[in-house]
Design a protein around this motif. Structure first.
Motif, PDB file in Angstrom:
ATOM      1  N   LYS A  17      -8.923   7.831  -4.333  1.00 35.47           N
ATOM      2  CA  LYS A  17      -8.584   9.092  -3.677  1.00 35.47           C
ATOM      3  C   LYS A  17      -8.944   9.026  -2.202  1.00 35.47           C
ATOM      4  O   LYS A  17      -9.951   8.454  -1.833  1.00 35.47           O
ATOM      5  N   LYS A  18      -8.110   9.604  -1.388  1.00 33.11           N
ATOM      6  CA  LYS A  18      -8.335   9.591   0.056  1.00 33.11           C
ATOM      7  C   LYS A  18      -8.497  11.036   0.516  1.00 33.11           C
ATOM      8  O   LYS A  18      -7.590  11.843   0.368  1.00 33.11           O
ATOM      9  N   HIS A  19      -9.653  11.343   1.058  1.00 34.13           N
ATOM     10  CA  HIS A  19      -9.891  12.700   1.579  1.00 34.13           C
ATOM     11  C   HIS A  19      -9.604  12.734   3.070  1.00 34.13           C
ATOM     12  O   HIS A  19     -10.094  11.902   3.819  1.00 34.13           O
ATOM     13  N   ASP A  73       0.851  -1.194   0.000  1.00 28.44           N
ATOM     14  CA  ASP A  73       0.000   0.000   0.000  1.00 28.44           C
ATOM     15  C   ASP A  73       0.881   1.237   0.000  1.00 28.44           C
ATOM     16  O   ASP A  73       1.785   1.370   0.837  1.00 28.44           O
ATOM     17  N   LEU A  74       0.613   2.120  -0.944  1.00 29.83           N
ATOM     18  CA  LEU A  74       1.384   3.355  -1.065  1.00 29.83           C
ATOM     19  C   LEU A  74       0.448   4.547  -0.970  1.00 29.83           C
ATOM     20  O   LEU A  74      -0.708   4.478  -1.400  1.00 29.83           O
ATOM     21  N   ALA A  75       0.959   5.631  -0.435  1.00 30.53           N
ATOM     22  CA  ALA A  75       0.216   6.900  -0.442  1.00 30.53           C
ATOM     23  C   ALA A  75       0.937   7.847  -1.383  1.00 30.53           C
ATOM     24  O   ALA A  75       2.145   8.051  -1.259  1.00 30.53           O
ATOM     25  N   ILE A  76       0.191   8.389  -2.339  1.00 32.14           N
ATOM     26  CA  ILE A  76       0.754   9.393  -3.244  1.00 32.14           C
ATOM     27  C   ILE A  76       0.134  10.729  -2.861  1.00 32.14           C
ATOM     28  O   ILE A  76      -1.086  10.886  -2.869  1.00 32.14           O
ATOM     29  N   VAL A  77       0.977  11.659  -2.484  1.00 34.89           N
ATOM     30  CA  VAL A  77       0.497  12.983  -2.068  1.00 34.89           C
ATOM     31  C   VAL A  77       0.913  13.991  -3.122  1.00 34.89           C
ATOM     32  O   VAL A  77       2.093  14.121  -3.437  1.00 34.89           O
ATOM     33  N   ARG A  78      -0.067  14.664  -3.678  1.00 27.95           N
ATOM     34  CA  ARG A  78       0.232  15.697  -4.666  1.00 27.95           C
ATOM     35  C   ARG A  78       0.003  17.058  -4.019  1.00 27.95           C
ATOM     36  O   ARG A  78      -1.075  17.339  -3.521  1.00 27.95           O
ATOM     37  N   LYS A  79       1.043  17.877  -3.984  1.00 24.81           N
ATOM     38  CA  LYS A  79       0.920  19.228  -3.434  1.00 24.81           C
ATOM     39  C   LYS A  79       0.637  20.165  -4.594  1.00 24.81           C
ATOM     40  O   LYS A  79       1.412  20.229  -5.539  1.00 24.81           O
ATOM     41  N   VAL A  80      -0.459  20.872  -4.493  1.00 23.81           N
ATOM     42  CA  VAL A  80      -0.890  21.683  -5.635  1.00 23.81           C
ATOM     43  C   VAL A  80      -0.867  23.186  -5.356  1.00 23.81           C
ATOM     44  O   VAL A  80      -1.315  23.960  -6.185  1.00 23.81           O
ATOM     45  N   LEU A  81      -0.320  23.585  -4.235  1.00 24.95           N
ATOM     46  CA  LEU A  81      -0.300  25.019  -3.939  1.00 24.95           C
ATOM     47  C   LEU A  81       0.931  25.709  -4.498  1.00 24.95           C
ATOM     48  O   LEU A  81       0.990  26.922  -4.576  1.00 24.95           O
ATOM     49  N   THR A  82       1.925  24.935  -4.877  1.00 21.90           N
ATOM     50  CA  THR A  82       3.167  25.522  -5.381  1.00 21.90           C
ATOM     51  C   THR A  82       3.020  25.855  -6.867  1.00 21.90           C
ATOM     52  O   THR A  82       2.027  25.524  -7.494  1.00 21.90           O
ATOM     53  N   LEU A  83       4.025  26.495  -7.421  1.00 18.88           N
ATOM     54  CA  LEU A  83       3.992  26.840  -8.850  1.00 18.88           C
ATOM     55  C   LEU A  83       3.874  25.605  -9.725  1.00 18.88           C
ATOM     56  O   LEU A  83       3.247  25.617 -10.769  1.00 18.88           O
ATOM     57  N   THR A  84       4.519  24.536  -9.292  1.00 15.36           N
ATOM     58  CA  THR A  84       4.424  23.293 -10.039  1.00 15.36           C
ATOM     59  C   THR A  84       3.930  22.206  -9.105  1.00 15.36           C
ATOM     60  O   THR A  84       4.153  22.270  -7.900  1.00 15.36           O
ATOM     61  N   ASP A  85       3.251  21.236  -9.647  1.00 11.27           N
ATOM     62  CA  ASP A  85       2.812  20.110  -8.831  1.00 11.27           C
ATOM     63  C   ASP A  85       4.019  19.280  -8.426  1.00 11.27           C
ATOM     64  O   ASP A  85       4.899  19.018  -9.245  1.00 11.27           O
ATOM     65  N   PHE A 117       9.434   7.429  -3.053  1.00  4.81           N
ATOM     66  CA  PHE A 117       9.749   8.127  -4.308  1.00  4.81           C
ATOM     67  C   PHE A 117       9.339   9.589  -4.191  1.00  4.81           C
ATOM     68  O   PHE A 117       8.492   9.957  -3.389  1.00  4.81           O
ATOM     69  N   ASN A 118       9.922  10.384  -5.084  1.00  4.12           N
ATOM     70  CA  ASN A 118       9.580  11.802  -5.180  1.00  4.12           C
ATOM     71  C   ASN A 118       9.560  12.195  -6.640  1.00  4.12           C
ATOM     72  O   ASN A 118      10.379  11.710  -7.416  1.00  4.12           O
ATOM     73  N   LEU A 119       8.648  13.057  -7.001  1.00  8.06           N
ATOM     74  CA  LEU A 119       8.644  13.571  -8.369  1.00  8.06           C
ATOM     75  C   LEU A 119       8.368  15.059  -8.282  1.00  8.06           C
ATOM     76  O   LEU A 119       7.363  15.475  -7.732  1.00  8.06           O
ATOM     77  N   GLN A 130      -6.851  17.313   6.709  1.00 15.15           N
ATOM     78  CA  GLN A 130      -5.570  17.976   6.462  1.00 15.15           C
ATOM     79  C   GLN A 130      -5.341  18.176   4.966  1.00 15.15           C
ATOM     80  O   GLN A 130      -4.840  19.204   4.538  1.00 15.15           O
ATOM     81  N   SER A 131      -5.697  17.168   4.166  1.00 14.21           N
ATOM     82  CA  SER A 131      -5.404  17.275   2.743  1.00 14.21           C
ATOM     83  C   SER A 131      -6.194  18.414   2.118  1.00 14.21           C
ATOM     84  O   SER A 131      -5.720  19.106   1.234  1.00 14.21           O
ATOM     85  N   ILE A 132      -7.416  18.617   2.594  1.00 15.02           N
ATOM     86  CA  ILE A 132      -8.225  19.716   2.053  1.00 15.02           C
ATOM     87  C   ILE A 132      -7.650  21.054   2.520  1.00 15.02           C
ATOM     88  O   ILE A 132      -7.493  22.001   1.752  1.00 15.02           O
ATOM     89  N   ALA A 133      -7.268  21.127   3.800  1.00 11.80           N
ATOM     90  CA  ALA A 133      -6.733  22.374   4.350  1.00 11.80           C
ATOM     91  C   ALA A 133      -5.415  22.777   3.701  1.00 11.80           C
ATOM     92  O   ALA A 133      -5.155  23.949   3.494  1.00 11.80           O
ATOM     93  N   PHE A 134      -4.581  21.794   3.380  1.00 12.37           N
ATOM     94  CA  PHE A 134      -3.248  22.111   2.883  1.00 12.37           C
ATOM     95  C   PHE A 134      -3.123  22.022   1.367  1.00 12.37           C
ATOM     96  O   PHE A 134      -2.036  22.087   0.826  1.00 12.37           O
TER      97      PHE A 134
END
Length: 199
Positions: A153-155, A20-32, A45-47, A158-162
């Protein structure tokens, strides 16, 4: 086929049990940016993409920052073809697999995956079916109904706030999880393009 599946990118990314893996996408920065962790929040991993390479290619690195694969979009194709190469290479001799949309017009995204030695591309080695609106996808072995990984997708509050998108991915036994992560990142890129073209 089984041996091939066991180490598409590297056998060390295969386990004899579900992963089981969690993929977290941060979308507040200039690039994902994406980070991939295990269930204990340990980085695997990191991308991240700089603005310069945003649409042409991205590099997936491991927890130590070593390049695992390079994802490159071919710009001249109608079917959104992506190629995935070993390490930071973009030479055809280092091609591991390629991905393209099954057809041009799609409500649900369907991707065909061809390993590098499948040069005729008459039958895909894997298939990805994803619902863009529901943010879920399933990866199948070839044209079969055998599932090798699935994502949803996991809601969380924190994920909504950040401003983060969290995806949970289950990779089935003996399947290369670096390969599955690369497929999901490509699916996301294609879906992003689809969303932009509809706006």
């Amino acid at each position: 086929m089984q041996n091939q599946q066991q180490g598409i990118i590297n056998p060390k990314y295969c386990a004899p049990h579900n992963v089981d893996l969690a993929i977290v996408r941060k979308v507040l920065t200039l690039t994902d940016t994406f980070s991939v962790t295990d269930v204990n929040s340990k980085m695997i991993f990191n991308l991240s993409a700089s603005l310069l390479t945003l649409h042409n290619h991205r590099v997936l690195v491991d927890a130590a920052g070593q390049p695992v694969v390079t994802l490159r979009r071919k710009m001249t194709t109608t079917h959104d073809r992506w190629q995935v190469f070993r390490g930071e290479s973009m030479e055809m001799k280092d091609l591991i697999f390629s991905v393209k949309r099954s057809s041009f017009f799609q409500l649900k995204t369907k991707l065909d995956v061809f390993l590098a030695n499948n040069t005729r591309e008459e039958v895909c080695d894997f298939k990805v079916k994803g619902s863009w609106f529901e943010r879920s996808c399933v990866v199948y072995a070839g044209e079969s109904l055998t599932i090798v990984a699935q994502m949803n997708k996991k809601h969380t509050a924190q994920s909504i706030a950040f401003g983060k998108d969290n995806f949970m991915v289950t990779v089935y036994p003996n399947i290369d999880h670096a390969f599955i992560v690369a497929l999901i990142l490509i699916l996301d890129e294609i879906n992003q393009d689809k969303r932009q073209s509809q706006n």
